[in-house]
Design a protein around this motif. Structure first.
Motif, PDB file in Angstrom:
ATOM      1  N   TYR A 325      17.107  50.963   6.327  1.00 40.22           N
ATOM      2  CA  TYR A 325      17.426  50.137   7.487  1.00 40.22           C
ATOM      3  C   TYR A 325      16.360  49.039   7.556  1.00 40.22           C
ATOM      4  N   PRO A 326      16.504  48.011   6.725  1.00 36.75           N
ATOM      5  CA  PRO A 326      15.456  46.989   6.603  1.00 36.75           C
ATOM      6  C   PRO A 326      15.062  46.325   7.919  1.00 36.75           C
ATOM      7  N   ALA A 327      16.014  46.108   8.824  1.00 36.71           N
ATOM      8  CA  ALA A 327      15.712  45.421  10.078  1.00 36.71           C
ATOM      9  C   ALA A 327      14.693  46.177  10.914  1.00 36.71           C
ATOM     10  N   LYS A 328      14.650  47.487  10.772  1.00 35.62           N
ATOM     11  CA  LYS A 328      13.730  48.298  11.573  1.00 35.62           C
ATOM     12  C   LYS A 328      12.612  48.927  10.753  1.00 35.62           C
ATOM     13  N   PHE A 329      12.883  49.279   9.498  1.00 30.44           N
ATOM     14  CA  PHE A 329      11.890  49.989   8.693  1.00 30.44           C
ATOM     15  C   PHE A 329      11.286  49.138   7.579  1.00 30.44           C
ATOM     16  N   GLY A 330      11.755  47.888   7.447  1.00 36.25           N
ATOM     17  CA  GLY A 330      11.265  47.054   6.367  1.00 36.25           C
ATOM     18  C   GLY A 330      11.875  47.462   5.038  1.00 36.25           C
ATOM     19  N   LEU A 349      21.257  59.334  13.517  1.00 33.65           N
ATOM     20  CA  LEU A 349      21.937  58.068  13.247  1.00 33.65           C
ATOM     21  C   LEU A 349      22.295  57.342  14.545  1.00 33.65           C
ATOM     22  N   LEU A 350      22.762  58.099  15.522  1.00 36.68           N
ATOM     23  CA  LEU A 350      23.081  57.483  16.813  1.00 36.68           C
ATOM     24  C   LEU A 350      21.824  56.890  17.438  1.00 36.68           C
ATOM     25  N   GLY A 351      20.714  57.615  17.353  1.00 33.36           N
ATOM     26  CA  GLY A 351      19.462  57.109  17.886  1.00 33.36           C
ATOM     27  C   GLY A 351      19.021  55.833  17.190  1.00 33.36           C
ATOM     28  N   LEU A 352      19.161  55.797  15.874  1.00 32.83           N
ATOM     29  CA  LEU A 352      18.823  54.598  15.118  1.00 32.83           C
ATOM     30  C   LEU A 352      19.719  53.429  15.516  1.00 32.83           C
ATOM     31  N   SER A 353      20.935  53.750  15.970  1.00 32.94           N
ATOM     32  CA  SER A 353      21.901  52.725  16.379  1.00 32.94           C
ATOM     33  C   SER A 353      21.804  52.389  17.870  1.00 32.94           C
ATOM     34  N   ASN A 354      20.818  52.988  18.560  1.00 40.25           N
ATOM     35  CA  ASN A 354      20.634  52.777  19.998  1.00 40.25           C
ATOM     36  C   ASN A 354      21.845  53.247  20.799  1.00 40.25           C
ATOM     37  N   LEU A 370      10.978  58.525  13.629  1.00 35.36           N
ATOM     38  CA  LEU A 370      11.142  57.627  12.484  1.00 35.36           C
ATOM     39  C   LEU A 370      10.734  56.202  12.835  1.00 35.36           C
ATOM     40  N   PHE A 371      11.124  55.736  14.021  1.00 34.61           N
ATOM     41  CA  PHE A 371      10.729  54.395  14.450  1.00 34.61           C
ATOM     42  C   PHE A 371       9.213  54.287  14.596  1.00 34.61           C
ATOM     43  N   ALA A 372       8.575  55.393  15.000  1.00 29.12           N
ATOM     44  CA  ALA A 372       7.130  55.391  15.216  1.00 29.12           C
ATOM     45  C   ALA A 372       6.344  55.574  13.922  1.00 29.12           C
ATOM     46  N   GLY A 373       7.043  55.761  12.808  1.00 31.09           N
ATOM     47  CA  GLY A 373       6.363  55.945  11.531  1.00 31.09           C
ATOM     48  C   GLY A 373       5.761  57.326  11.365  1.00 31.09           C
ATOM     49  N   LYS A 374       6.239  58.277  12.158  1.00 34.10           N
ATOM     50  CA  LYS A 374       5.716  59.639  12.104  1.00 34.10           C
ATOM     51  C   LYS A 374       6.623  60.529  11.268  1.00 34.10           C
ATOM     52  N   ASP A 375       6.126  61.748  10.979  1.00 34.40           N
ATOM     53  CA  ASP A 375       7.010  62.771  10.420  1.00 34.40           C
ATOM     54  C   ASP A 375       7.827  63.343  11.580  1.00 34.40           C
ATOM     55  N   LEU A 376       8.715  64.276  11.291  1.00 34.28           N
ATOM     56  CA  LEU A 376       9.676  64.706  12.296  1.00 34.28           C
ATOM     57  C   LEU A 376       9.105  65.671  13.326  1.00 34.28           C
ATOM     58  N   GLY A 377       8.057  66.406  12.945  1.00 33.40           N
ATOM     59  CA  GLY A 377       7.540  67.428  13.847  1.00 33.40           C
ATOM     60  C   GLY A 377       8.486  68.607  13.972  1.00 33.40           C
ATOM     61  N   ASN A 378       9.361  68.781  12.985  1.00 37.52           N
ATOM     62  CA  ASN A 378      10.352  69.854  13.008  1.00 37.52           C
ATOM     63  C   ASN A 378       9.855  71.016  12.162  1.00 37.52           C
ATOM     64  N   GLU A 379       9.724  72.175  12.766  1.00 33.47           N
ATOM     65  CA  GLU A 379       9.122  73.320  12.091  1.00 33.47           C
ATOM     66  C   GLU A 379       9.995  73.886  10.984  1.00 33.47           C
ATOM     67  N   ALA A 380      11.297  73.935  11.221  1.00 34.08           N
ATOM     68  CA  ALA A 380      12.182  74.585  10.258  1.00 34.08           C
ATOM     69  C   ALA A 380      13.617  74.138  10.464  1.00 34.08           C
ATOM     70  N   ALA A 381      14.414  74.234   9.402  1.00 34.12           N
ATOM     71  CA  ALA A 381      15.854  73.987   9.470  1.00 34.12           C
ATOM     72  C   ALA A 381      16.573  75.315   9.268  1.00 34.12           C
ATOM     73  N   LEU A 382      17.595  75.542  10.052  1.00 33.04           N
ATOM     74  CA  LEU A 382      18.375  76.774   9.974  1.00 33.04           C
ATOM     75  C   LEU A 382      19.351  76.711   8.808  1.00 33.04           C
TER      76      LEU A 382
END
Length: 492
Positions: A325-330, A349-354, A370-382
């Motif tokens: 998403y070049p407009a937001k992430f370069g 995706l909805l969040g990225l699309s506002n 993602l917008f803040a340039g951080k990792d997700l902070g998500n401990e695990a995926a089910l």
């Protein structure tokens, strides 16, 4: 008099500027295109995360995906919640877990009442299009399991997609047929990946003046492994391919053979993606387009001596995921290491699309991170398999399971208790099962607690397969329900 003339001239100039400015204001549709990003999802079927150049694989040829990765967010631990075709698609389009939307078995229908991605974007003024494999229409309870695969999908079963060039399911990728919006049957001439991509390019060109969401759903590299165009098959010499260390010696020749065909499909898709990327640039919409490349699930490709999916190993549950998403992430790449699950993709995706996520969505929106340039902070995926079926049905060793994949560990339990525990950092090929090892007792307890928390959050009581089949009024296909009478007592 001279000053008065100057003032009159200035006033007239201001009025004329305002007039022409108001006349040149873009219409509402043009304003939308400037504010709202387009969304394109490129979906490959059965493409595992390990088989791309940008992840360090030096023997597969994916130059266009490698280039795309250099401009994208690279998700290192994209985890398919349920490693089967239809369940992934239903979870992706709804942002829900399989036991919520009810598609936990192939060829079962996604309910019409489901609120899906296309319907959400439509409400925001988007055009919607779908090209390729669908696999969500299913069949009625009293019909043959595969009876709907060659039939058109009724309009009210298209879940909000208007532009429509779709086949429910096929694994014949040469001269395959599809149905359009009016249920008229057409043929994709040649290897269908290429004309499907051409159709997507045409759609982009026709809709570039207003926001759109387009899903381009390829059939390969899903088996059959040997049907890619000859020029791509010729790119790989099976005798020179290296297999993963967890492929048993007895299966290594077979593994090399299927890998060569699988790689041929992948390289053909990569070529098509290159054409699509060029078309986005030429249409002038690349910067304001969220472009996603991913897959439903992986393929064991003879790791642990088996093919295909459903199993809880990395070859099956880890998929490629690129988001550009070049407009937001370069235009630079960034690696995202924390795990992300299938139901998380739509809300993100909805969040990225506002766009605010509806209450029906169960996944998490990680767009802020993602917008803040951080990792997700998500401990695990089910991860889960409520009902094993088809190639991994009960009589072939299939079993119900629930588990989690963290950034470092895989932990899985079946109905009899803890089953698998891998340190994926130290043991990337998952050859040393640590489950119930006293030395990792505390770790196992921690992972068990995380899993139980995930199950509680999703209202999953982890019942036997028969209970879910009865609850949803489904029938097993073929002999999927046959298993040993003393299943629960048999030692591993």
């Amino acid at each position: 008099m001279k000053v008065q003339s100057i003032l009159i001239f200035f006033a007239v100039s201001v009025i004329m500027t305002q007039f022409f400015s108001s006349c040149s204001k873009p219409n509402q549709e043009e304003s939308l295109s400037q504010i709202k990003p387009n969304v394109i999802i490129i979906l490959a079927d059965q493409w595992r995360a390990q088989e791309v150049g940008y992840m360090g694989n030096t023997q597969i040829k994916t130059p266009n995906l490698d280039k795309l990765a250099s401009q994208s967010l690279i998700f290192e631990n994209a985890i398919t919640t349920m490693a089967v075709c239809a369940p992934w698609r239903a979870s992706f389009l709804t942002g829900q877990y399989p036991l919520t939307h009810g598609v936990f078995y192939n060829d079962k229908p996604l309910p019409n009442k489901a609120l899906t991605m296309a319907e959400i974007y439509q409400e925001q003024g988007y055009a919607t299009g779908y090209i390729g494999k669908w696999h969500l229409n299913g069949h009625a309870r009293d019909e043959h399991p595969f009876s709907a695969r060659d039939l058109p999908v009724p309009k009210d079963r298209r879940q909000g997609f208007d532009y429509w060039k779709v086949r429910e399911v096929t694994h014949n990728y040469n001269n395959s047929f599809y149905f359009d919006e009016n249920d008229v049957k057409h043929t994709w001439e040649g290897y269908d990946v290429f004309p499907q991509t051409d159709s997507a390019i045409s759609y982009i060109q026709k809709n570039k003046e207003h926001p759109f969401v387009l899903m381009l759903s390829y059939g390969p590299p899903h088996d059959p492994y040997f049907s890619a165009p000859k020029e791509y098959q010729d790119m790989y010499d099976e005798s020179k391919l290296e297999v993963r260390p967890n492929v048993p010696i007895a299966f290594q020749d077979s593994a090399r053979k299927v890998m060569a065909g699988y790689y041929a499909h992948a390289s053909a898709i990569d070529f098509a993606i290159g054409n699509l990327l060029d078309a986005l640039d030429k249409a002038g919409v690349a910067d304001n387009t969220i472009l996603v490349f991913t897959s439903e699930h992986g393929d064991m490709l003879m790791s642990k001596g088996v093919l295909k999916k459903q199993r809880p190993y990395d070859e099956a549950i880890k998929v490629p995921l690129l988001v550009r998403y070049p407009a937001k992430f370069g235009a630079k790449s960034r690696n995202v290491k924390d795990p992300i699950g299938t139901p998380d993709l739509l809300p993100t995706l909805l969040g990225l699309s506002n766009i605010s996520a509806p209450e029906s969505i169960e996944g998490k929106d990680f767009s802020s991170e993602l917008f803040a340039g951080k990792d997700l902070g998500n401990e695990a995926a089910l991860i889960m398999l409520p009902v094993p079926f088809h190639e991994w049905k009960f009589q072939n060793g299939g079993r119900e399971y629930r588990g989690i994949r963290t950034k470092r560990y895989t932990y899985v339990k079946d109905l009899k208790g803890p089953w698998l525990l891998y340190d994926d950092e130290k043991d990337p090929y998952q050859e040393n099962n640590l489950v119930n090892n006293p030395e990792v007792k505390d770790l196992q307890n921690q992972l068990e607690a995380i899993l139980l928390e995930k199950l509680k959050a999703t209202n999953d009581t982890f019942l036997p397969a028969d209970d879910y089949m009865t609850q949803y009024n489904y029938l097993y296909d073929m002999q999927d329900s046959v298993r040993e009478a003393n299943y629960m007592e048999v030692n591993r």
